[in-house]
Design an enzyme around this catalytic site. Structure first.
Site, PDB file in Angstrom:
ATOM      1  N   GLU A 182       0.803  -1.371  -0.003  1.00 60.12           N
ATOM      2  CA  GLU A 182      -0.017  -0.062  -0.017  1.00 60.12           C
ATOM      3  C   GLU A 182       0.913   1.217  -0.083  1.00 60.12           C
ATOM      4  OE1 GLU A 182      -3.076  -0.111   3.002  1.00 60.12           O
ATOM      5  OE2 GLU A 182      -4.083  -1.964   2.006  1.00 60.12           O
ATOM      6  N   GLU A 310      -4.998  -8.752   0.030  1.00 60.44           N
ATOM      7  CA  GLU A 310      -5.903  -8.593   1.290  1.00 60.44           C
ATOM      8  C   GLU A 310      -7.156  -8.325   1.017  1.00 60.44           C
ATOM      9  OE1 GLU A 310      -4.543  -5.113   4.078  1.00 60.44           O
ATOM     10  OE2 GLU A 310      -2.615  -5.750   3.663  1.00 60.44           O
TER      11      GLU A 310
HETATM   12  O1  AHR Z   1      -5.041  -5.829   7.460  1.00 61.00           O
HETATM   13  C1  AHR Z   1      -4.742  -4.598   7.989  1.00 61.00           C
HETATM   14  C2  AHR Z   1      -4.192  -3.421   7.260  1.00 61.00           C
HETATM   15  O2  AHR Z   1      -4.917  -2.876   6.307  1.00 61.00           O
HETATM   16  C3  AHR Z   1      -2.912  -3.844   6.699  1.00 61.00           C
HETATM   17  O3  AHR Z   1      -1.787  -3.595   7.649  1.00 61.00           O
HETATM   18  C4  AHR Z   1      -2.582  -2.660   5.616  1.00 61.00           C
HETATM   19  O4  AHR Z   1      -1.889  -3.101   4.453  1.00 61.00           O
HETATM   20  C5  AHR Z   1      -4.015  -2.348   5.422  1.00 61.00           C
HETATM   21  O5  AHR Z   1      -4.410  -1.089   5.222  1.00 61.00           O
END
Ligand code: AHR
Length: 506
Positions: A182, A310
């Site tokens: 990210e 994610e």
């Molecule tokens: O999964 C929780 C968080 O969400 C992670 O650390 C990040 O990559 C995302 O914003």
């Protein structure tokens, strides 16, 4: 792949399955996990030394058993946002010499008691493959190269020897490495512009592949439908005579990562929200193709797939990250997770990996207490899919009415439909067909004809509950799996707010 024919609410719904029409392989890695140094995921989640239910390494045995049952094929580590200030060398060697450091993603203290060797040992015990994310925030390319050498090299070189000194002779052969996490996010230490990121990622990729050509590199995308995604793909998905010795059969970048979390207060926008992820996958796949076309990448170079590393239901206002992000999931959330999984099955052609965020305690289906586990509502669809929805996705058409109210995000309406019955189907190697049907309706069941079903018994697995707001808590399991047999005669009635999995032998 599934297609949808919209009919009115007064017409009878049907599902047509064509088991002979295999469409694409479902990559086992769609059932991947993610463990971050965040909240109680590592400490108190997978690592709990001193607890009588942990093994001699301090690993929670009940968590290991649960993840084995889930057949988790790959686990991402150590972040997430955490990785942007993580120096892996802090977490290797004698534990008493490891430094404690301020942790800037979630504002805690990182003791470094658990690091590379502990995680890789844990992966071997769970029977899963590791996937590491590199520090693109405060980390350097030298540090990243050293980490790959530490994990993968069999040479007589400094970091490979450091691994040997730390007790591990054989290389670990970590295959998957992410080029940051990210990096577009304003919350990120070392946030970059898309131009800065693309330049850095390409240069790091060249060096990393020179060191170890066997690794697979994952580019950091955003949601899959942003100008960040378009730019970094255009700059990094290219064929370059100077990289990989000008090979026309290999590529620097194996996958493009995207992240989406869905959530809404009301049940129907919540349960249908993962349809946005389906559209995101379609848009990302188009951007990958566009980059290849514009950069004249030879067709022999493998087409990068999407790494959805994610995904989940998460409302950060309800469960803030710096408070450990412990979501209490409802039946509505379980149905959303089931639709997420239907999306990955339908879109299997484009998906190289997907990782539920996260595997334990933090926005997770699996919660630890000091003495045991709570399996949240979302555990059950994940378990059913991971156990049964493997092999190849097959052709299926659903003909039904759709939910026509507000959606989250609003742009779902007008770009992709939200049928009452959300379906996917697969055939596995032993010729068993699995059909997953999520009925999101909160008050109506649907008697549905199933075309393409051979005569004979059908196994039925059902996940539902009293109402869409119920949750599982310690000692009280409102949502689980109910198994039964259906004789396959007539229509099947999909109950209100339920996931039903039907399985039969062809
Ligand atoms: O999964 C929780 C968080 O969400 C992670 O650390 C990040 O990559 C995302 O914003």
């Amino acid at each position: 792949m599934a297609t949808f024919t919209k009919i009115s609410g007064s017409e009878a719904p049907s599902v047509s399955i064509n088991a002979k029409h295999k469409i694409s392989k479902i990559n086992d890695n769609v059932y991947g996990g993610f463990t971050e140094h965040m909240g109680r995921c590592i400490y108190g989640g997978i690592y709990d030394p001193g607890n009588s239910i942990s093994d001699e390494n301090g690993f929670r045995k009940d968590v290991i058993e649960a993840l084995k049952q889930l057949r988790v094929p790959v686990v991402r580590y150590p972040g997430g946002n955490f990785v942007a200030t993580y120096h892996w060398l802090d977490g290797v060697g004698p534990k008493e010499q490891r430094p404690s450091r301020p942790e800037l993603a979630w504002l805690g203290i990182e003791t470094n008691e658990f690091g590379t060797d502990e995680f890789l040992k844990w992966c071997e015990i769970v029977g899963t493959e590791p996937y590491f994310a590199l520090n693109f925030g405060t980390g350097t390319l030298d540090e990243a190269l050293a980490w790959v050498e530490y994990c993968n090299s069999s040479s007589n070189t400094y970091y490979a020897n450091l691994r040997r000194k730390n007790g591990r002779e054989k290389p670990y052969n970590v295959k998957y490495w992410a080029l940051g996490n990210e990096m577009w996010g304003p919350w990120q230490v070392g946030q970059m512009t898309k131009e800065e990121y693309a330049k850095k990622a390409y240069q790091w990729a060249k060096a990393l592949k020179l060191l170890d050509p066997s690794i697979e590199l994952i580019l950091c995308g955003e949601t899959g439908y942003s100008s960040w995604d378009a730019h970094v793909l255009k700059e990094c998905i290219k064929w370059d005579v100077h990289s990989l010795g000008g090979s026309t059969t290999a590529s620097l970048i194996s996958m493009h990562s995207i992240h989406i979390y869905t959530a809404a207060k009301e049940h129907l926008p919540n349960a249908t929200a993962p349809r946005s992820a389906e559209r995101a996958i379609e848009m990302t796949a188009a951007l990958i193709d566009l980059a290849r076309i514009e950069n004249a990448v030879p067709y022999t170079v493998p087409r990068p797939l999407i790494c959805f590393d994610e995904w989940n239901v998460w409302d950060p206002a309800r469960a803030p990250g710096d408070k450990g992000a412990e979501e209490k999931y409802t039946l509505s959330d379980a149905l959303a997770v089931a639709i997420w999984l239907n999306v990955f099955v339908r879109q299997s052609k484009h998906i190289g990996m997907a990782n539920i965020a996260q595997s334990v305690n933090v926005i997770s289906p699996l919660m630890t207490t000091k003495s045991g586990l709570v399996k949240q509502t979302t555990w059950w669809p994940l378990l059913l899919f991971s156990q049964y929805m493997r092999g190849h996705t097959i052709g299926v058409n659903v003909c039904c009415a759709e939910y026509e109210g507000p959606t989250e995000p609003a742009w779902i309406r007008g770009t992709i439909e939200t049928p009452w019955l959300d379906v996917s189907a697969a055939i596995c190697d032993d010729n068993i067909v699995t059909l997953a049907v999520v009925n999101v309706h909160d008050s109506q069941s649907f008697k549905t004809s199933l075309d393409g079903l051979p005569a004979g018994e059908v196994k039925v697995y059902s996940v539902t509950g009293r109402d869409v707001d119920v949750s599982n808590t310690v000692g009280k399991e409102e949502v689980g799996i109910k198994e039964s047999i259906w004789d396959g005669e007539g229509k099947f009635e999909f109950p209100k707010h339920s996931l039903t999995m039907l399985r039969w032998k062809m």
